[in-house]
Motif scaffolding. Structure first.
Motif, PDB file in Angstrom:
ATOM      1  N   GLU A 115       0.848  -1.187   0.000  1.00  0.00           N
ATOM      2  CA  GLU A 115       0.000   0.000   0.000  1.00  0.00           C
ATOM      3  C   GLU A 115       0.888   1.242   0.000  1.00  0.00           C
ATOM      4  OE1 GLU A 115      -2.740   0.333   3.304  1.00  0.00           O
ATOM      5  OE2 GLU A 115      -3.544   2.255   2.582  1.00  0.00           O
ATOM      6  N   ASN A 142      -4.600   4.828  -2.028  1.00  0.00           N
ATOM      7  CA  ASN A 142      -5.779   5.419  -1.387  1.00  0.00           C
ATOM      8  C   ASN A 142      -6.321   6.569  -2.226  1.00  0.00           C
ATOM      9  OD1 ASN A 142      -5.872   4.175   1.524  1.00  0.00           O
ATOM     10  ND2 ASN A 142      -3.716   4.658   1.140  1.00  0.00           N
ATOM     11  N   GLN A 165      -8.355  -1.161  11.739  1.00  0.00           N
ATOM     12  CA  GLN A 165      -7.425  -1.521  12.809  1.00  0.00           C
ATOM     13  C   GLN A 165      -8.019  -1.361  14.205  1.00  0.00           C
ATOM     14  OE1 GLN A 165      -4.068   1.583  12.955  1.00  0.00           O
ATOM     15  NE2 GLN A 165      -4.436   1.390  10.780  1.00  0.00           N
TER      16      GLN A 165
HETATM   17  P1  C2E Z   1      -5.179   4.016   5.811  1.00  0.00           P
HETATM   18  O1  C2E Z   1      -5.289   3.990   4.341  1.00  0.00           O
HETATM   19  O2  C2E Z   1      -6.203   3.291   6.599  1.00  0.00           O
HETATM   20  O3  C2E Z   1      -3.710   3.493   6.128  1.00  0.00           O
HETATM   21  C1  C2E Z   1      -3.361   2.769   7.284  1.00  0.00           C
HETATM   22  C2  C2E Z   1      -2.684   3.649   8.296  1.00  0.00           C
HETATM   23  O4  C2E Z   1      -2.368   2.876   9.456  1.00  0.00           O
HETATM   24  C3  C2E Z   1      -1.346   4.219   7.826  1.00  0.00           C
HETATM   25  O5  C2E Z   1      -1.151   5.451   8.518  1.00  0.00           O
HETATM   26  C4  C2E Z   1      -0.345   3.176   8.361  1.00  0.00           C
HETATM   27  O6  C2E Z   1       0.956   3.705   8.508  1.00  0.00           O
HETATM   28  C5  C2E Z   1      -0.970   2.842   9.678  1.00  0.00           C
HETATM   29  N1  C2E Z   1      -0.648   1.494  10.118  1.00  0.00           N
HETATM   30  C6  C2E Z   1      -0.325   0.404   9.390  1.00  0.00           C
HETATM   31  N2  C2E Z   1      -0.114  -0.679  10.178  1.00  0.00           N
HETATM   32  C7  C2E Z   1      -0.307  -0.265  11.447  1.00  0.00           C
HETATM   33  C8  C2E Z   1      -0.220  -0.931  12.731  1.00  0.00           C
HETATM   34  O7  C2E Z   1       0.077  -2.127  12.851  1.00  0.00           O
HETATM   35  N3  C2E Z   1      -0.512  -0.171  13.822  1.00  0.00           N
HETATM   36  C9  C2E Z   1      -0.843   1.148  13.721  1.00  0.00           C
HETATM   37  N4  C2E Z   1      -1.090   1.815  14.867  1.00  0.00           N
HETATM   38  N5  C2E Z   1      -0.926   1.807  12.541  1.00  0.00           N
HETATM   39  C10 C2E Z   1      -0.673   1.104  11.420  1.00  0.00           C
HETATM   40  P2  C2E Z   1      -0.623   6.732   7.727  1.00  0.00           P
HETATM   41  O8  C2E Z   1       0.433   6.343   6.758  1.00  0.00           O
HETATM   42  O9  C2E Z   1      -0.330   7.774   8.747  1.00  0.00           O
HETATM   43  O10 C2E Z   1      -1.900   7.162   6.882  1.00  0.00           O
HETATM   44  C11 C2E Z   1      -3.073   7.575   7.519  1.00  0.00           C
HETATM   45  C12 C2E Z   1      -4.201   7.730   6.539  1.00  0.00           C
HETATM   46  O11 C2E Z   1      -3.919   8.785   5.609  1.00  0.00           O
HETATM   47  C13 C2E Z   1      -4.441   6.500   5.655  1.00  0.00           C
HETATM   48  O12 C2E Z   1      -5.173   5.533   6.365  1.00  0.00           O
HETATM   49  C14 C2E Z   1      -5.205   7.118   4.517  1.00  0.00           C
HETATM   50  O13 C2E Z   1      -6.554   7.290   4.875  1.00  0.00           O
HETATM   51  C15 C2E Z   1      -4.568   8.488   4.404  1.00  0.00           C
HETATM   52  N6  C2E Z   1      -3.594   8.459   3.281  1.00  0.00           N
HETATM   53  C16 C2E Z   1      -2.297   8.074   3.242  1.00  0.00           C
HETATM   54  N7  C2E Z   1      -1.786   8.189   1.998  1.00  0.00           N
HETATM   55  C17 C2E Z   1      -2.803   8.643   1.213  1.00  0.00           C
HETATM   56  C18 C2E Z   1      -2.936   8.974  -0.193  1.00  0.00           C
HETATM   57  O14 C2E Z   1      -2.016   8.807  -1.015  1.00  0.00           O
HETATM   58  N8  C2E Z   1      -4.149   9.462  -0.616  1.00  0.00           N
HETATM   59  C19 C2E Z   1      -5.208   9.601   0.253  1.00  0.00           C
HETATM   60  N9  C2E Z   1      -6.366  10.087  -0.229  1.00  0.00           N
HETATM   61  N10 C2E Z   1      -5.130   9.283   1.551  1.00  0.00           N
HETATM   62  C20 C2E Z   1      -3.946   8.809   2.032  1.00  0.00           C
END
Ligand code: C2E
Ligand code: MG
Ligand code: MG
Ligand code: MG
Length: 288
Positions: free
Chosen positions: A59, A114, A200
């Motif tokens: 991802e 995403n 999660q």
């Molecule tokens: P998401 O798509 O639900 O991505 C999963 C989030 O959970 C990611 O946070 C990831 O780093 C984190 N994560 C993965 N495994 C674990 C785990 O075992 N424990 C915990 N506590 N967290 C975990 P991140 O990278 O901070 O991204 C947060 C959100 O930001 C994403 O949730 C998504 O909704 C958004 N996002 C990130 N990149 C993009 C993008 O390119 N476009 C759009 N529209 N949204 C994005």
């Protein structure tokens, strides 16, 4: 002016609000510059099939290395990008970059990107995706898109036609953060989803019987609707084992790997494949 006790909260509130607006405006300007100055980057987090014991894809997750403020999390700058309309440019950039980088990987793994609900308001979203595929040469069958339930707040006809178009192109469509939004289960059958991502928050405390019950019912639902299912946020062997016992095979989380820069993809693949026989051995034991 009177300095009545009741006015005191307002006196504190107004400057704080002004400061917040000011900071927001500054961040908006910074974000506009960030794309051009290459402060924005994609990190990648693998997702695995615990039954087949292999990585099946990565991802793409945005990171912003701000020159003055260090790394800013997507939970901060994506909402800002959505409010200011910058998400369209940012989203296209991420899509093109992810497709391009995926063509450089050692194997034909899936790449999951995403998409914000706001991007579905753009008249060119389908074209943008087509162009990203054509420009990179990535086969559509390798591209997955992740959308959240916020997509269904309004304009469902338009959303349906875009998702249907994506489906006919051969993309895999995932429902991200399932169970946390404005869900009406009806949209799962009305819209062409291929995969459900169990949020999660349900995985975090798998010792709570309520969360097991929710996970179990989502697994049942996905089976009945003939959809794939993946659990996200797995941090411990125990969570992995419980999910496996419940019948879940696709998994993602820090336990397997944190999101890391594109250059680390070969390392992540080697690292995970080395860990099947000890860290992840529990699933092998459960197979017998
Ligand atoms: P998401 O798509 O639900 O991505 C999963 C989030 O959970 C990611 O946070 C990831 O780093 C984190 N994560 C993965 N495994 C674990 C785990 O075992 N424990 C915990 N506590 N967290 C975990 P991140 O990278 O901070 O991204 C947060 C959100 O930001 C994403 O949730 C998504 O909704 C958004 N996002 C990130 N990149 C993009 C993008 O390119 N476009 C759009 N529209 N949204 C994005
Ligand atoms: Mg996601
Ligand atoms: Mg998610
Ligand atoms: Mg999320």
């Amino acid at each position: 002016a009177k300095e009545g006790g009741r006015r005191r909260p307002l006196r504190r509130f107004v400057p704080a609000m002004r400061e917040r607006l000011q900071r927001r405006r500054e961040m908006e300007l910074d974000l506009r510059a960030a794309l051009e100055e290459e402060q924005i980057e994609l990190f990648y987090q693998p997702f695995i099939d615990a039954g087949q014991r292999r990585v099946i894809g990565f991802e793409a997750l945005l990171r912003w290395r701000h020159p003055g403020q260090g790394t800013i999390a997507p939970s901060v700058f994506i909402p800002l990008a959505e409010e200011t309309g910058l998400i369209e440019q940012l989203g296209i950039w991420a899509l093109e970059k992810a497709c391009h980088q995926a063509t450089q990987w050692p194997t034909d793994l899936a790449i999951s990107v995403n998409l914000s609900a706001v991007q579905f308001q753009s008249a060119t979203l389908v074209e943008d995706v087509r162009r990203a595929l054509a420009a990179s040469g990535l086969p559509a069958s390798r591209l997955q898109i992740e959308v959240t339930e916020s997509l269904f707040i309004d304009e469902s006809d338009k959303v349906l036609s875009i998702l249907t178009e994506f489906r006919s192109m051969g993309l895999t469509i995932s429902m991200d953060d399932f169970g946390t939004g404005y869900s009406s289960l009806g949209y799962l059958s009305r819209f062409p989803f291929d995969k459900i991502k169990i949020d999660q928050s349900f995985v975090r405390d798998m010792r709570r019987p309520e969360n097991i019950a929710i996970v179990r019912s989502v697994l049942g639902l996905s089976k009945a609707l003939e959809m794939q299912v993946i659990a996200e946020g797995i941090e411990t062997e125990e969570q992995m084992r419980i999910l496996y016992e419940e019948g879940c095979r696709e998994m993602q989380g820090y336990y397997f790997s944190r999101p890391r820069p594109a250059a680390d993809i070969p390392l992540m693949l080697v690292d995970i494949s080395n860990r099947w026989n000890h860290d992840f051995a529990v699933t092998e034991a459960l197979r017998r």
